[in-house]
Enzyme design. Sequence first.
Site, PDB file in Angstrom:
ATOM      1  N   ASN A  70      69.980  41.887  37.756  1.00 31.31           N
ATOM      2  CA  ASN A  70      70.624  41.759  36.651  1.00 31.31           C
ATOM      3  C   ASN A  70      71.141  40.292  36.409  1.00 31.31           C
ATOM      4  O   ASN A  70      71.833  39.952  37.111  1.00 31.31           O
ATOM      5  CB  ASN A  70      72.107  42.587  36.789  1.00 31.31           C
TER       6      ASN A  70
ATOM      7  N   LYS B 206      72.501  39.100  34.060  1.00 26.59           N
ATOM      8  CA  LYS B 206      73.612  39.171  33.155  1.00 26.59           C
ATOM      9  C   LYS B 206      73.693  38.077  32.208  1.00 26.59           C
ATOM     10  O   LYS B 206      72.662  37.916  31.396  1.00 26.59           O
ATOM     11  CB  LYS B 206      74.947  38.785  34.007  1.00 26.59           C
TER      12      LYS B 206
ATOM     13  N   HIS C  16      77.629  49.225  33.028  1.00 29.36           N
ATOM     14  CA  HIS C  16      78.104  48.215  34.050  1.00 29.36           C
ATOM     15  C   HIS C  16      79.563  48.009  34.154  1.00 29.36           C
ATOM     16  O   HIS C  16      80.124  48.024  33.039  1.00 29.36           O
ATOM     17  CB  HIS C  16      77.310  46.807  33.773  1.00 29.36           C
TER      18      HIS C  16
ATOM     19  N   GLU D  11      81.192  45.475  34.244  1.00 32.06           N
ATOM     20  CA  GLU D  11      81.646  44.141  33.146  1.00 32.06           C
ATOM     21  C   GLU D  11      81.974  44.988  31.869  1.00 32.06           C
ATOM     22  O   GLU D  11      82.615  44.388  31.120  1.00 32.06           O
ATOM     23  CB  GLU D  11      80.523  43.285  33.319  1.00 32.06           C
TER      24      GLU D  11
ATOM     25  N   GLU E 191      78.138  50.182  42.451  1.00 27.10           N
ATOM     26  CA  GLU E 191      78.743  48.685  42.473  1.00 27.10           C
ATOM     27  C   GLU E 191      80.070  48.806  42.641  1.00 27.10           C
ATOM     28  O   GLU E 191      80.902  48.710  41.503  1.00 27.10           O
ATOM     29  CB  GLU E 191      78.244  47.965  41.262  1.00 27.10           C
TER      30      GLU E 191
ATOM     31  N   GLY F  41      80.087  39.572  42.459  1.00 24.04           N
ATOM     32  CA  GLY F  41      80.195  38.028  42.241  1.00 24.04           C
ATOM     33  C   GLY F  41      81.606  37.648  43.333  1.00 24.04           C
ATOM     34  O   GLY F  41      81.771  36.558  42.958  1.00 24.04           O
TER      35      GLY F  41
ATOM     36  N   SER G 180      77.315  41.640  45.587  1.00 21.62           N
ATOM     37  CA  SER G 180      77.115  40.419  46.586  1.00 21.62           C
ATOM     38  C   SER G 180      75.741  40.661  47.495  1.00 21.62           C
ATOM     39  O   SER G 180      75.764  40.325  48.750  1.00 21.62           O
ATOM     40  CB  SER G 180      78.341  40.033  47.238  1.00 21.62           C
TER      41      SER G 180
HETATM   42  P1  13P Z   1      76.615  39.909  42.233  1.00 18.15           P
HETATM   43  O1  13P Z   1      75.294  40.280  42.955  1.00 18.15           O
HETATM   44  O2  13P Z   1      76.549  38.777  41.563  1.00 18.15           O
HETATM   45  O3  13P Z   1      77.548  40.507  43.043  1.00 18.15           O
HETATM   46  O4  13P Z   1      76.631  40.947  41.093  1.00 18.15           O
HETATM   47  C1  13P Z   1      76.257  42.297  41.289  1.00 18.15           C
HETATM   48  C2  13P Z   1      76.155  43.113  39.794  1.00 18.15           C
HETATM   49  O5  13P Z   1      77.228  43.389  39.001  1.00 18.15           O
HETATM   50  C3  13P Z   1      74.701  43.620  39.676  1.00 18.15           C
HETATM   51  O6  13P Z   1      74.801  44.517  38.381  1.00 18.15           O
END
Ligand code: 13P
Length: 249
Positions: free
Chosen positions: A9, A11, A94, A96, A166, A172, A212
Site C-alpha cells: 500500500n 499510500k 483503511h 487512515e 491492521e 507506521g 510495520s
Molecule cells: P506500515 O507498514 O507503514 O506500518 O503501514 C501499514 C498499512 O497501513 C498498510 O495498509
Amino acid sequence: MRRKVIAGNWKMNMLPNEAMTFIEQITPMVKSTQNEVILCVPYTDLFYCLLGVQNTNIKIGAQNMHWEEKGGYTGEVSAQMLKSIGVEYVIIGHSERRQYFAEKDETVNKKIKSALQHELKPIICVGESLEQREQGKQTEIITEQTKLALEGLDSNQVKKCMIAYEPIWAIGTGKTATSEDANEAIKSIRNEIRNLYGDEVANEIIILYGGSVKSENSKELFSTSDIDGGLVGGASLKPEEFAKICLSV
Ligand code: 13P
C-alpha cells in the site's frame, strides 16, 4: 492450502516516474514467486503501473473508491472507472480513511458491494485502536467491523474478498503485533466468517496482517496458521525490501 498474498500500500507516495522505476526494478526480483504480489498505488499512478506490469506476475490495486457509479461527487472515482482501465483490486476501509475521511462501516459495506458488482476484488481493512486494545476490546471490534463490512453479501461474494487485519497502533509506528497476537486476531476474524458463512468460506478466504511489516518480521508472521500474507505500507516503497518480503515465505 491457501495461497500467500503480499500487497503493498503505497499510500500518498510515488510519482509516476518513481512508480515506473520501482516496477522495472522489482519485476525480475519477484518473477519466480508463487505468491501473489499486488501494488495498491495512488490514482495518478494507476495507468502507468498497469502498463508497467504487463507480462509480469504483479497485480495492481487502488486505495479507495466511491460506491456510486457516476454523478455529482466531485473528486471521487468509481469502481466502474477503476475497472475500465484494468485495475483488479481495491483497498476499502483503511484505518487512515476511517480516521481522516469519515469512512464508516456503512460506507465500507456500500463500497464493497459496488466493487464486487464491477468485478473488482476488495481488500477490506479492519483493526482496533490502542485504546480499544488496552480495554481488551480488540476481538469484539474486529469481528464487528468484519460482520458489518460483509453485511448482505452471499458466500460466493465473500470468497472474492480479502481481509487485512491492521491494528491501528502498529501502522507506521515500527510496533508490530507479535506473530502470536496477530495470528489470534486473524483466527477470530476467520471464526466470525465461519459463524456467518460456514467452513468452506472461512477456510478459503485470504486474511492478511498489516502494521510495520518488514523483511525482518515477515517470515515469522506469514508462517503462522492463519496469516495468509501482508498489507505492507512503508516497506513497500523500496523494491529490494518489498521483494524480500514477497519472497520470505
Ligand atoms: P506500515 O507498514 O507503514 O506500518 O503501514 C501499514 C498499512 O497501513 C498498510 O495498509
